[in-house]
Design a protein around this motif. Structure first.
Motif, PDB file in Angstrom:
ATOM      1  N   LEU A   1       0.832  -1.205   0.000  1.00 41.10           N
ATOM      2  CA  LEU A   1       0.000   0.000   0.000  1.00 41.10           C
ATOM      3  C   LEU A   1       0.870   1.260   0.000  1.00 41.10           C
ATOM      4  CD1 LEU A   1      -2.838  -0.998   2.517  1.00 41.10           C
ATOM      5  CD2 LEU A   1      -2.987  -0.818   0.026  1.00 41.10           C
ATOM      6  N   SER A   2       1.963   1.230   0.756  1.00 43.31           N
ATOM      7  CA  SER A   2       2.879   2.373   0.776  1.00 43.31           C
ATOM      8  C   SER A   2       3.461   2.619  -0.606  1.00 43.31           C
ATOM      9  CB  SER A   2       4.013   2.125   1.776  1.00 43.31           C
ATOM     10  OG  SER A   2       3.513   1.981   3.092  1.00 43.31           O
ATOM     11  N   SER A   3       3.815   1.536  -1.294  1.00 41.57           N
ATOM     12  CA  SER A   3       4.372   1.667  -2.640  1.00 41.57           C
ATOM     13  C   SER A   3       3.359   2.273  -3.594  1.00 41.57           C
ATOM     14  CB  SER A   3       4.823   0.294  -3.160  1.00 41.57           C
ATOM     15  OG  SER A   3       5.272   0.380  -4.489  1.00 41.57           O
ATOM     16  N   ILE A   4       2.120   1.827  -3.497  1.00 35.40           N
ATOM     17  CA  ILE A   4       1.068   2.358  -4.377  1.00 35.40           C
ATOM     18  C   ILE A   4       0.873   3.850  -4.130  1.00 35.40           C
ATOM     19  CG2 ILE A   4      -1.404   2.268  -4.891  1.00 35.40           C
ATOM     20  CD1 ILE A   4      -1.272  -0.758  -4.295  1.00 35.40           C
ATOM     21  N   VAL A   5       0.844   4.243  -2.849  1.00 35.58           N
ATOM     22  CA  VAL A   5       0.660   5.657  -2.502  1.00 35.58           C
ATOM     23  C   VAL A   5       1.838   6.493  -2.996  1.00 35.58           C
ATOM     24  CG1 VAL A   5       0.530   7.306  -0.585  1.00 35.58           C
ATOM     25  CG2 VAL A   5      -0.824   5.201  -0.513  1.00 35.58           C
ATOM     26  N   ILE A   6       3.062   6.024  -2.735  1.00 42.12           N
ATOM     27  CA  ILE A   6       4.255   6.764  -3.162  1.00 42.12           C
ATOM     28  C   ILE A   6       4.310   6.878  -4.681  1.00 42.12           C
ATOM     29  CG2 ILE A   6       6.788   6.657  -3.262  1.00 42.12           C
ATOM     30  CD1 ILE A   6       6.716   5.450  -0.438  1.00 42.12           C
ATOM     31  N   THR A   7       3.929   5.808  -5.377  1.00 40.30           N
ATOM     32  CA  THR A   7       3.926   5.838  -6.840  1.00 40.30           C
ATOM     33  C   THR A   7       2.941   6.878  -7.363  1.00 40.30           C
ATOM     34  OG1 THR A   7       4.535   3.493  -6.944  1.00 40.30           O
ATOM     35  CG2 THR A   7       3.571   4.465  -8.926  1.00 40.30           C
ATOM     36  N   ARG A   8       1.782   6.949  -6.743  1.00 40.05           N
ATOM     37  CA  ARG A   8       0.782   7.927  -7.190  1.00 40.05           C
ATOM     38  C   ARG A   8       1.228   9.349  -6.878  1.00 40.05           C
ATOM     39  NH1 ARG A   8      -5.064   5.043  -5.692  1.00 40.05           N
ATOM     40  NH2 ARG A   8      -4.859   3.334  -7.206  1.00 40.05           N
ATOM     41  N   ILE A   9       1.842   9.549  -5.724  1.00 39.23           N
ATOM     42  CA  ILE A   9       2.372  10.877  -5.408  1.00 39.23           C
ATOM     43  C   ILE A   9       3.479  11.238  -6.394  1.00 39.23           C
ATOM     44  CG2 ILE A   9       3.630  12.236  -3.684  1.00 39.23           C
ATOM     45  CD1 ILE A   9       2.196  10.628  -1.514  1.00 39.23           C
TER      46      ILE A   9
ATOM     47  N   GLN B   1       3.660  10.498  -9.436  1.00 39.25           N
ATOM     48  CA  GLN B   1       3.109  10.935 -10.719  1.00 39.25           C
ATOM     49  C   GLN B   1       2.950  12.451 -10.752  1.00 39.25           C
ATOM     50  OE1 GLN B   1       2.403   9.288 -13.473  1.00 39.25           O
ATOM     51  NE2 GLN B   1       2.800   7.198 -12.763  1.00 39.25           N
ATOM     52  N   LYS B   2       2.690  13.034  -9.587  1.00 39.68           N
ATOM     53  CA  LYS B   2       2.511  14.483  -9.500  1.00 39.68           C
ATOM     54  C   LYS B   2       3.803  15.198  -9.138  1.00 39.68           C
ATOM     55  CE  LYS B   2      -2.356  14.050  -8.159  1.00 39.68           C
ATOM     56  NZ  LYS B   2      -3.393  14.408  -7.145  1.00 39.68           N
ATOM     57  N   LEU B   3       4.744  14.464  -8.524  1.00 42.10           N
ATOM     58  CA  LEU B   3       6.028  15.046  -8.127  1.00 42.10           C
ATOM     59  C   LEU B   3       7.150  14.219  -8.759  1.00 42.10           C
ATOM     60  CD1 LEU B   3       5.257  15.623  -4.324  1.00 42.10           C
ATOM     61  CD2 LEU B   3       5.193  17.331  -6.157  1.00 42.10           C
ATOM     62  N   PRO B   4       7.468  14.475 -10.019  1.00 38.20           N
ATOM     63  CA  PRO B   4       8.465  13.664 -10.736  1.00 38.20           C
ATOM     64  C   PRO B   4       9.828  13.617 -10.053  1.00 38.20           C
ATOM     65  CG  PRO B   4       7.266  15.076 -12.253  1.00 38.20           C
ATOM     66  CD  PRO B   4       6.886  15.518 -10.879  1.00 38.20           C
ATOM     67  N   LEU B   5      10.228  14.708  -9.410  1.00 41.78           N
ATOM     68  CA  LEU B   5      11.520  14.721  -8.734  1.00 41.78           C
ATOM     69  C   LEU B   5      11.539  13.721  -7.587  1.00 41.78           C
ATOM     70  CD1 LEU B   5      14.341  15.871  -8.371  1.00 41.78           C
ATOM     71  CD2 LEU B   5      13.360  17.692  -6.955  1.00 41.78           C
TER      72      LEU B   5
ATOM     73  N   LEU C   1      11.925  10.297  -8.995  1.00 37.93           N
ATOM     74  CA  LEU C   1      13.303  10.079  -9.434  1.00 37.93           C
ATOM     75  C   LEU C   1      14.211   9.760  -8.249  1.00 37.93           C
ATOM     76  CD1 LEU C   1      15.418  10.173 -11.714  1.00 37.93           C
ATOM     77  CD2 LEU C   1      15.694  12.614 -11.228  1.00 37.93           C
ATOM     78  N   LEU C   2      14.056  10.491  -7.151  1.00 38.75           N
ATOM     79  CA  LEU C   2      14.903  10.287  -5.984  1.00 38.75           C
ATOM     80  C   LEU C   2      14.646   8.932  -5.322  1.00 38.75           C
ATOM     81  CD1 LEU C   2      14.706  13.827  -4.336  1.00 38.75           C
ATOM     82  CD2 LEU C   2      16.670  12.837  -5.520  1.00 38.75           C
ATOM     83  N   LEU C   3      13.392   8.522  -5.251  1.00 39.27           N
ATOM     84  CA  LEU C   3      13.037   7.305  -4.520  1.00 39.27           C
ATOM     85  C   LEU C   3      13.124   6.030  -5.351  1.00 39.27           C
ATOM     86  CD1 LEU C   3       9.982   8.503  -2.385  1.00 39.27           C
ATOM     87  CD2 LEU C   3      12.390   8.361  -1.721  1.00 39.27           C
ATOM     88  N   THR C   4      13.001   6.165  -6.671  1.00 35.89           N
ATOM     89  CA  THR C   4      12.996   4.972  -7.524  1.00 35.89           C
ATOM     90  C   THR C   4      14.041   5.004  -8.630  1.00 35.89           C
ATOM     91  OG1 THR C   4      11.377   5.841  -9.111  1.00 35.89           O
ATOM     92  CG2 THR C   4      10.508   4.765  -7.133  1.00 35.89           C
ATOM     93  N   GLY C   5      14.667   6.166  -8.857  1.00 33.23           N
ATOM     94  CA  GLY C   5      15.634   6.278  -9.934  1.00 33.23           C
ATOM     95  C   GLY C   5      15.010   6.431 -11.304  1.00 33.23           C
ATOM     96  N   LYS C   6      13.669   6.580 -11.346  1.00 30.25           N
ATOM     97  CA  LYS C   6      12.965   6.705 -12.623  1.00 30.25           C
ATOM     98  C   LYS C   6      11.977   7.856 -12.553  1.00 30.25           C
ATOM     99  CE  LYS C   6      13.084   1.702 -13.444  1.00 30.25           C
ATOM    100  NZ  LYS C   6      12.255   0.490 -13.637  1.00 30.25           N
ATOM    101  N   ARG C   7      11.846   8.538 -13.673  1.00 27.47           N
ATOM    102  CA  ARG C   7      10.808   9.543 -13.783  1.00 27.47           C
ATOM    103  C   ARG C   7       9.494   8.860 -14.178  1.00 27.47           C
ATOM    104  NH1 ARG C   7      13.080  14.566 -13.596  1.00 27.47           N
ATOM    105  NH2 ARG C   7      15.320  14.692 -14.088  1.00 27.47           N
ATOM    106  N   PRO C   8       8.386   9.307 -13.618  1.00 26.94           N
ATOM    107  CA  PRO C   8       7.113   8.644 -13.953  1.00 26.94           C
ATOM    108  C   PRO C   8       6.758   8.804 -15.415  1.00 26.94           C
ATOM    109  CG  PRO C   8       6.728  10.701 -12.751  1.00 26.94           C
ATOM    110  CD  PRO C   8       8.203  10.426 -12.698  1.00 26.94           C
ATOM    111  N   LYS C   9       6.152   7.772 -15.975  1.00 24.73           N
ATOM    112  CA  LYS C   9       5.734   7.832 -17.364  1.00 24.73           C
ATOM    113  C   LYS C   9       4.503   8.717 -17.491  1.00 24.73           C
ATOM    114  CE  LYS C   9       7.406   3.191 -18.476  1.00 24.73           C
ATOM    115  NZ  LYS C   9       7.038   1.844 -18.959  1.00 24.73           N
TER     116      LYS C   9
END
Length: 375
Positions: A348-356, A358-362, A365-373
């Motif tokens: 659930l934490s991963s899903i929430v962080i992933t959705r956030i 999407q709105k905060l690309p930086l 990038l910092l938490l996953t090393g990837k910019r959201p598509k």
């Protein structure tokens, strides 16, 4: 042949279940009467998971960089440092900040000490994996050329030789018989933390992932055609490591902690069990597809595996502190509940962080090393 496929990717999901199991195993020891079977299930039979991630990494790299091709090292390294190095440093610093908050004064923030912690993956107990992975990236040109050499010499003979060398190397590094106390401090640290950074411990598994990538169709065809043999080897490896565990527990009086250190993933039993697990899971996933709810859940874990990997020790520490504050005594049932609760909260934490993200690309990038598509 696709660069990615669901069968290999879904290994991440079942591997995350194993990684979380290894870490939750520490709760078993807090029980007045630790359950030896549950401890074996969590701390021993989950040990396939760490090497399996290097199999997945080897598969991904050799899909993109086949042995017969050349590749530009610096662009390759830049991409990998962003994808793995950046989130590793960020999450390490986040854990250091967290531990400084809950245990004031426990962290030495001097630059030299921070570099020491980052170099050996010591900011939190699970982060050493990222250090080894980064060393695989740094040294990939060697393994890229090695695979080409193995192809010229014959893969069957080469992998057989590498298999033997891997067993010998892992045994020596686990039982070196060397006293490093008289060495200079830098060499002492390199020796004492050798399991935290040397990629050579997992080279066979990494190259096996490369073999699966380059000969994917033949690999899948072989393990499914010989599914009975694969299942028997998996069962043998499971009984070998499980039987060794109980033999030394019942007849030699080994403590549970000593048993874990004895039959970890670099032991002969652990090494064979890792290979057996990889072949078995790949074969099962090939047959199962996404036809049931369990596979859908494993796929969900796979998609969220990176953040789940990084964040689950944080939630585990929170759960542990709440249990201590509430005076909750560990039992077998409570450890099992904690395991499933930790999996749920982490996903659930991963899903929430992933959705956030999407709105905060930086942040992404910092938490996953990837910019959201972009959607």
């Amino acid at each position: 042949m696709p660069e990615r496929n669901q069968i290999i990717d879904d290994l991440r999901g079942v591997c995350m279940l194993g990684v979380i199991g290894i870490h939750v195993g520490s709760f078993v020891l807090e029980a007045p009467q630790p359950n030896s079977f549950l401890y074996m299930l969590l701390e021993i039979l989950s040990r396939y998971s760490v090497p399996a991630f290097f199999f997945i990494s080897g598969y991904g790299l050799f899909c993109q960089y086949r042995p017969e091709t050349q590749f530009a090292y610096l662009p390759f390294l830049k991409k990998r440092l962003q994808g793995a190095g950046l989130p590793y440093v960020v999450w390490s610093l986040l854990y250091l900040l967290y531990f400084s908050f809950v245990m004031p004064g426990c962290i030495n923030w001097q630059p030299t000490n921070l570099l020491f912690l980052l170099f050996y993956g010591l900011a939190c107990y699970h982060l050493y994996f990222m250090v080894i992975l980064l060393w695989f990236y740094f040294s990939f040109p060697l393994w890229h050329r090695l695979f080409a050499l193995m192809q010229r010499c014959g893969l069957k003979l080469s992998f057989a030789l590498l298999f033997i060398l891997q067993i010998a190397f892992n045994y020596w590094t686990c039982h070196p018989g060397i006293n490093a106390s008289e060495l200079p401090v830098i060499l002492q640290n390199l020796f004492n933390y050798r399991l935290n950074y040397l990629p050579l411990h997992y080279l066979f598994i990494f190259m096996l992932g490369g073999l699966a990538a380059i000969y994917y169709n033949a690999f899948i065809k072989t393990i499914t055609r010989h599914f009975t043999a694969v299942s028997c080897f998996y069962l043998f490896s499971l009984l070998f490591i499980g039987g060794s565990y109980y033999y030394y527990y019942l007849y030699h009086g080994y403590s549970l902690i000593i048993l874990v250190n004895t039959f970890q993933q670099l032991s002969l039993q652990g090494f064979l069990y890792t290979i057996g697990s990889l072949l078995f899971f790949c074969a099962v996933f090939t047959k199962a597809g996404l036809k049931n709810q369990l596979m859908r859940f494993i796929h969900l874990l796979s998609v969220n595996s990176l953040i789940v990997y990084f964040i689950h020790p944080f939630w585990m520490d929170i759960i542990n502190r709440l249990c201590l504050a509430g005076g909750i005594v560990m039992t077998t049932k409570r450890v099992i509940v904690i395991y499933f609760l930790l999996v749920l909260i982490s996903v659930l934490s991963s899903i929430v962080i992933t959705r956030i993200g999407q709105k905060l690309p930086l942040l992404a990038l910092l938490l996953t090393g990837k910019r959201p598509k972009k959607i």
